[in-house]
Design a protein around this motif. Sequence first.
Motif, short mmCIF file in Angstrom:
data_model
loop_
_atom_site.label_atom_id
_atom_site.label_comp_id
_atom_site.label_asym_id
_atom_site.label_seq_id
_atom_site.Cartn_x
_atom_site.Cartn_y
_atom_site.Cartn_z
N THR A 204 0.84 -1.22 0.00
CA THR A 204 0.00 0.00 0.00
C THR A 204 0.87 1.26 0.00
N GLU A 205 0.24 2.35 -0.47
CA GLU A 205 0.94 3.63 -0.46
C GLU A 205 1.03 4.16 0.98
N GLU A 206 -0.05 3.93 1.75
CA GLU A 206 -0.13 4.47 3.11
C GLU A 206 0.90 3.80 4.01
N LEU A 245 -0.96 -5.24 3.06
CA LEU A 245 -2.01 -6.17 3.51
C LEU A 245 -1.70 -7.60 3.09
N THR A 246 -2.10 -8.54 3.93
CA THR A 246 -2.07 -9.94 3.55
C THR A 246 -3.26 -10.63 4.23
N VAL A 268 -4.87 0.68 -7.28
CA VAL A 268 -6.20 0.13 -7.03
C VAL A 268 -6.65 0.64 -5.66
N SER A 269 -7.90 1.14 -5.59
CA SER A 269 -8.40 1.65 -4.30
C SER A 269 -8.96 0.50 -3.48
N ALA A 270 -8.65 0.54 -2.20
CA ALA A 270 -9.21 -0.46 -1.28
C ALA A 270 -9.99 0.26 -0.20
N LEU A 347 -7.47 2.68 1.59
CA LEU A 347 -6.07 2.35 1.32
C LEU A 347 -5.83 2.38 -0.18
N THR A 348 -4.59 2.57 -0.57
CA THR A 348 -4.25 2.63 -1.99
C THR A 348 -3.26 1.52 -2.28
N ILE A 349 -3.67 0.58 -3.13
CA ILE A 349 -2.79 -0.56 -3.46
C ILE A 349 -1.90 -0.14 -4.63
N ILE A 350 -0.59 -0.14 -4.41
CA ILE A 350 0.29 0.30 -5.49
C ILE A 350 1.02 -0.86 -6.18
N ASP A 351 1.04 -2.04 -5.54
CA ASP A 351 1.78 -3.14 -6.16
C ASP A 351 1.44 -4.44 -5.43
#
Length: 421
Positions: A204-206, A245-246, A268-270, A347-351
Motif C-alpha cells: 500500500t501507499e499508506e 495487507l495480507t 487500485v483503491s481499497a 487504502l491505496t494498493i500500489i503493487d
Amino acid sequence: MNTRVVVIGAGASGLFAAGFLAQRGASVLVLEKTQRTAGKVRISGKGRCNLTNAVSVRDFPQNYKTNGRFLYSALHRFSNKDCIRFFENRGLRLKIERGQRVFPCSNDANQIADALENFARENGARILFGEKVFKIQIGAKNRIEGVFSFNGAGSNFFPAESVIVATGGMSYPGTGSSGDGYKLARDLGHKIIEPRPALVPLRTEEKWVRELAGLSLKNVELKLTDHRNQNMVLFGELMFTHFGLTGPIVLTASEQVGLWLRETKMPVSAAIDLKPALNEQQLDQRVLRDLQKYSRKHFLNSLGDLLPRKLIPVIISLSTIPGDKPCHQITKKERSLLVRLLKRLPLTIIDTLPLASAIVTAGGVELSEIDPRRMESKLKRGLFFVGEVLDIHGVTGGFNLQAAFSTGYCAAHSVELETEG
Ligand SMILES: Cc1cc2nc3c(=O)[nH]c(=O)nc-3n(C[C@H](O)[C@H](O)[C@H](O)COP(=O)(O)OP(=O)(O)OC[C@H]3O[C@@H](n4cnc5c(N)ncnc54)[C@H](O)[C@@H]3O)c2cc1C
C-alpha cells in the motif's frame, strides 16, 4: 528389467508420484536439487500444512480459477477424500478447521513432508540429493533416454524410459522451486504461460499500515476498485503488515489486483468495512452509545469496545478528531466522519509483492499440450508434468497441495511399465 522412471523434484507432487510408481513396480529415481525433501511443504500453512480441503468433490474444481476443468479427471481419480484416507492410513491424525481446511492434528507440516518421503522410500523409490536436472535427453524415435543433472562436482546422466517433471513453480525460490521446469519444458517444445504471482500480499501507499503490522481482522469486508471502476468485494480475514495487507481475502484477491495494476498502470483503491454487520445508521447509534457511556472520558478512550486496541490510534489520527477531546463534545458531523471511516477505511494498493513472495505461481506449462487424464505430454511420449509446474493454481485452503497430489497420482498410474506389455 523394470521400467526406469526419473522424477525431477522431491516436493509434494514428485514424492507422491514416486511412491505410487514404485508401488507399481517401476524402478524410480527421484533427483532433488536441494539437500532435503519437500522444502515447500515444510513451510506450508505457516508451518502447519493445510494439506487439502474437505469441501465436496463436486465443488472442488471451481476453486482453481480458470483451469479447474483440466483437473476434473485427476481430482476424481485421487480426491480430497482419498488424500485424507492416504495420510490417516499412514497413522497421521487430521482435523478440519474453518473453511473446511484440513491440517494434521500435530500442527506440524514436517509430519506431512516426512510421511511423503517415507511413502516414496518404503515403496522402493531412491532419492538423490544435490542433483539439479538441466536437460531431458530425447533419442531416436522421439523417445525419452534420460536426464542430465549437475551436482557441483560435475554432470551426470541418468537413463530412464519415462520422466516426471515435478519441479514446482517459482515462488519462494529458497525452497528449491525456482522455475527450472519451465526451461526443461520449453526446450522440448512446450509452451509456457508467463509465470506471475498468485496468492501474494499487496503493497500500500499508506505508511500507517506499519503501525498495525501483525494485526489480524476477522469478519471484515474488503472492497477493491480499479481505475476503470471494476470492483470486487470479499468478506473474511485480513492482516496488516509493515508494507501493506495480507491474509486470506487479500491473497484471494491478489491475482486480479495484479492484473488490474498491470492493465491500468494505476493504483487500485481499497476500502475496508470494519463493521460489515451494521449499516451506517446502526453503526452511528452504536458509536453514539459508546460516546455517551464514556462521556466524561477523552475520545481516545471511547473506542475500546468497538475496535482492537492497536487500531485505535490510527483511526483517531485518520478521523482528525483530537484524541483528547471529551466525548460529550464530539459533534454529529465528527461522529458521521468517524462512522464513514469505520465503514470505508481507505487504502491505496500500489503493487503486489514479487513472484518470489507469492504462495503459488500462476502460469506454467500450457495445459492444452498435456493429457488431463494422464498428465502426459502430448508432444513427447513418456514425459509427464505434475504439480505447480503446470498452469494450475488454486485459491487458499489446501487446494494447491491437493492438485499436486492428484496430478502426481494420475501420472504415477499412467506411466507405461514394461511388465504390463
Ligand atoms: C509459504 C507457502 C505456504 C503454502 N501453504 C500451502 C498450504 O497450506 N496449502 C496448500 O495447498 N498449498 C500451500 N502452498 C503451495 C504448495 O506448497 C505448493 O503448491 C506445492 O508444494 C507444489 O508442489 P510441487 O510438488 O509442484 O512443487 P514443490 O513442492 O515446490 O517441489 C518442487 C521440488 O522440485 C525441486 N526442483 C526444482 N527444480 C529442480 C531441478 N532442476 N532438479 C532437481 N530438483 C528440482 C525443488 O527443489 C523442490 O523440492 C504454500 C506455498 C508457500 C510458498
